[in-house]
Motif scaffolding. Structure first.
Motif, PDB file in Angstrom:
ATOM      1  N   VAL A 163       0.884  -1.195   0.044  1.00 35.80           N
ATOM      2  CA  VAL A 163      -0.034   0.046   0.052  1.00 35.80           C
ATOM      3  C   VAL A 163       0.902   1.282  -0.009  1.00 35.80           C
ATOM      4  O   VAL A 163       1.929   1.321   0.754  1.00 35.80           O
ATOM      5  CB  VAL A 163      -0.944   0.097   1.086  1.00 35.80           C
ATOM      6  N   THR A 164       0.659   2.195  -0.689  1.00 38.63           N
ATOM      7  CA  THR A 164       1.288   3.644  -0.755  1.00 38.63           C
ATOM      8  C   THR A 164       0.284   4.425  -0.570  1.00 38.63           C
ATOM      9  O   THR A 164      -0.865   4.774  -0.885  1.00 38.63           O
ATOM     10  CB  THR A 164       1.964   3.791  -2.198  1.00 38.63           C
ATOM     11  N   LEU A 165       0.684   5.625   0.494  1.00 34.31           N
ATOM     12  CA  LEU A 165      -0.202   6.656   0.742  1.00 34.31           C
ATOM     13  C   LEU A 165       0.669   7.763   1.235  1.00 34.31           C
ATOM     14  O   LEU A 165       1.874   7.538   1.783  1.00 34.31           O
ATOM     15  CB  LEU A 165      -1.298   6.501   1.789  1.00 34.31           C
ATOM     16  N   ASP A 166       0.259   8.990   1.009  1.00 37.52           N
ATOM     17  CA  ASP A 166       1.023  10.123   1.495  1.00 37.52           C
ATOM     18  C   ASP A 166       0.974  10.129   2.913  1.00 37.52           C
ATOM     19  O   ASP A 166       0.104   9.902   3.484  1.00 37.52           O
ATOM     20  CB  ASP A 166       0.593  11.500   0.765  1.00 37.52           C
ATOM     21  N   CYS A 167       2.149  11.233   3.457  1.00 37.25           N
ATOM     22  CA  CYS A 167       2.065  11.463   5.047  1.00 37.25           C
ATOM     23  C   CYS A 167       0.921  12.461   5.394  1.00 37.25           C
ATOM     24  O   CYS A 167       0.888  12.580   6.807  1.00 37.25           O
ATOM     25  CB  CYS A 167       3.370  11.407   5.551  1.00 37.25           C
ATOM     26  N   VAL A 210      -5.201  -1.673  -7.403  1.00 39.19           N
ATOM     27  CA  VAL A 210      -6.439  -0.939  -7.004  1.00 39.19           C
ATOM     28  C   VAL A 210      -5.949   0.335  -6.523  1.00 39.19           C
ATOM     29  O   VAL A 210      -5.318   0.501  -5.570  1.00 39.19           O
ATOM     30  CB  VAL A 210      -7.137  -1.439  -5.740  1.00 39.19           C
ATOM     31  N   PHE A 211      -6.477   1.537  -7.282  1.00 43.44           N
ATOM     32  CA  PHE A 211      -6.237   3.001  -7.135  1.00 43.44           C
ATOM     33  C   PHE A 211      -7.403   3.385  -6.349  1.00 43.44           C
ATOM     34  O   PHE A 211      -8.517   3.223  -6.313  1.00 43.44           O
ATOM     35  CB  PHE A 211      -6.163   3.491  -8.447  1.00 43.44           C
ATOM     36  N   ALA A 212      -7.016   4.365  -5.367  1.00 38.85           N
ATOM     37  CA  ALA A 212      -8.064   5.281  -4.587  1.00 38.85           C
ATOM     38  C   ALA A 212      -8.280   6.361  -5.510  1.00 38.85           C
ATOM     39  O   ALA A 212      -7.422   7.271  -5.992  1.00 38.85           O
ATOM     40  CB  ALA A 212      -7.490   5.664  -3.308  1.00 38.85           C
ATOM     41  N   SER A 213      -9.687   6.625  -5.927  1.00 39.63           N
ATOM     42  CA  SER A 213     -10.097   7.691  -6.587  1.00 39.63           C
ATOM     43  C   SER A 213     -10.829   8.701  -5.678  1.00 39.63           C
ATOM     44  O   SER A 213     -11.881   8.483  -5.177  1.00 39.63           O
ATOM     45  CB  SER A 213     -10.995   7.378  -7.652  1.00 39.63           C
ATOM     46  N   ARG A 214     -10.180   9.906  -5.715  1.00 45.40           N
ATOM     47  CA  ARG A 214     -10.677  11.021  -4.870  1.00 45.40           C
ATOM     48  C   ARG A 214     -12.165  11.721  -5.363  1.00 45.40           C
ATOM     49  O   ARG A 214     -11.916  12.211  -6.462  1.00 45.40           O
ATOM     50  CB  ARG A 214      -9.722  11.964  -4.723  1.00 45.40           C
ATOM     51  N   GLU A 235      -1.426   8.986  -5.111  1.00 39.72           N
ATOM     52  CA  GLU A 235      -0.392   7.801  -4.546  1.00 39.72           C
ATOM     53  C   GLU A 235      -0.984   6.934  -3.776  1.00 39.72           C
ATOM     54  O   GLU A 235      -0.366   5.919  -3.429  1.00 39.72           O
ATOM     55  CB  GLU A 235       0.803   8.435  -3.880  1.00 39.72           C
ATOM     56  N   PHE A 236      -2.266   6.947  -3.528  1.00 39.33           N
ATOM     57  CA  PHE A 236      -3.046   6.149  -2.572  1.00 39.33           C
ATOM     58  C   PHE A 236      -3.320   4.870  -3.379  1.00 39.33           C
ATOM     59  O   PHE A 236      -4.306   4.958  -4.194  1.00 39.33           O
ATOM     60  CB  PHE A 236      -4.141   6.620  -1.922  1.00 39.33           C
TER      61      PHE A 236
END
Length: 308
Positions: free
Chosen positions: A89-93, A116-120, A154-155
């Motif tokens: 999993v990748t995500l910003d801080c 699987v991408f996170a769509s904002r 990047e999530f």
């Protein structure tokens, strides 16, 4: 390792402890076999001290400190190389993408997807940030002949085989939104919330940085700029032929004298501008080749914590 969570850290020291707490609260309900990798990208604050203290108290958290500021994509690169999870999993801080929604990504990838991408769905950014992001994605998509989805960041969650495939790409310049398109695999999107930064700070990505990233990435991942030069040259040639024919017809039919020095002056400056632009684009490509053939590492690690 079942799940690895990677977060590049830059400019948000006050959020790091809460970031780890929220990640653990979510991931621990999915599996007991996980790791959290915080990649500190030489942030000009006390992020290193905070991460060091977090790692001292919690052995599941692994700290990676880069020797200088390499940039978000290279911080991710370091995290990918050091991760061991079957799912990454990748995500910003900055907590704008709530770690609680890692559960949604994890459940979606269990349906047989590879990424699987996170769509904002809601972006609380100001007008200039929103327009800057829009321009960046349009420019990136045009220069690379790819479709850039503005709702994605990047999530995301990846299967290990996708991480291994991207690692095989020997590019010195890294831009994962293009790299994960190039490697292919089965992808999906999950709609997520996009909150405001709780520390009240704006993103460090300025408009200038976004444009620079778009240009350098486009040069590294596509030759479209060179093809555009060819098309531009053909168009200029056709216009020059049309203009020359018009002058000839005007002189013969109307017997109108043509002022030579004006035509010569304008033509010289016009051609000189085209030549300088062409040489500039070619120079950017030569510079990119120069970076690639040196085979320098994409990042350098100063220190690692809790890696055995």
């Amino acid at each position: 390792m079942e799940i690895s969570v990677i977060s590049p850290c830059y400019g948000a020291p006050t959020l790091l402890e809460e970031l780890v707490r929220q990640i653990e609260e979510t991931v621990s309900k999915l599996t007991s076999d996980y790791e959290i990798i915080l990649v500190e990208d030489h942030s000009p604050d006390n992020s290193r001290e905070i991460i060091t203290e977090i790692c001292r108290k919690n052995k599941r958290v692994k700290g990676v400190f880069l020797s200088r500021n390499f940039g978000q994509q290279y911080a991710l690169n370091a995290g990918f190389d050091l991760s061991t999870g079957d799912y990454v999993v990748t995500l910003d801080c900055d907590l704008q993408n709530p770690p609680a929604q890692i559960k949604d990504l994890y459940e979606k990838i269990q349906e047989g997807y590879d990424i699987v991408f996170a769509s904002r769905q809601n972006r609380p950014d100001n007008f200039f940030m929103t327009q800057g992001s829009h321009l960046f994605n349009k420019l990136m998509g045009f220069l690379t002949d790819t479709k850039q989805d503005e709702s994605l960041a990047e999530f995301a969650i990846y299967r290990r085989k996708v991480i291994d495939a991207m690692a095989q790409m020997g590019d010195y310049r890294r831009y994962y939104p293009l790299m994960n398109q190039w490697v292919g695999f089965k992808t999906a999107k999950v709609f997520v919330n996009h909150d405001e930064r709780t520390d009240g700070k704006e993103s460090s990505y300025s408009m200038r940085k976004r444009i620079e990233l778009a240009v350098t990435t486009a040069v590294s991942f596509s030759t479209k700029s060179l093809r555009l030069i060819v098309y531009f040259g053909v168009i200029i040639t056709l216009l020059a032929i049309i203009a020359a024919l018009a002058l000839v017809i005007k002189t013969i039919v109307r017997d109108t004298p043509v002022s030579g020095w004006v035509t010569l002056f304008v033509s010289m400056w016009f051609i000189a501008g085209i030549m300088i632009s062409v040489m500039g684009i070619i120079a950017v490509y030569i510079g990119s080749i120069f970076d690639e053939v040196k085979h320098r590492p994409s990042y350098i690690i100063d220190e690692k914590l809790n890696f055995e």
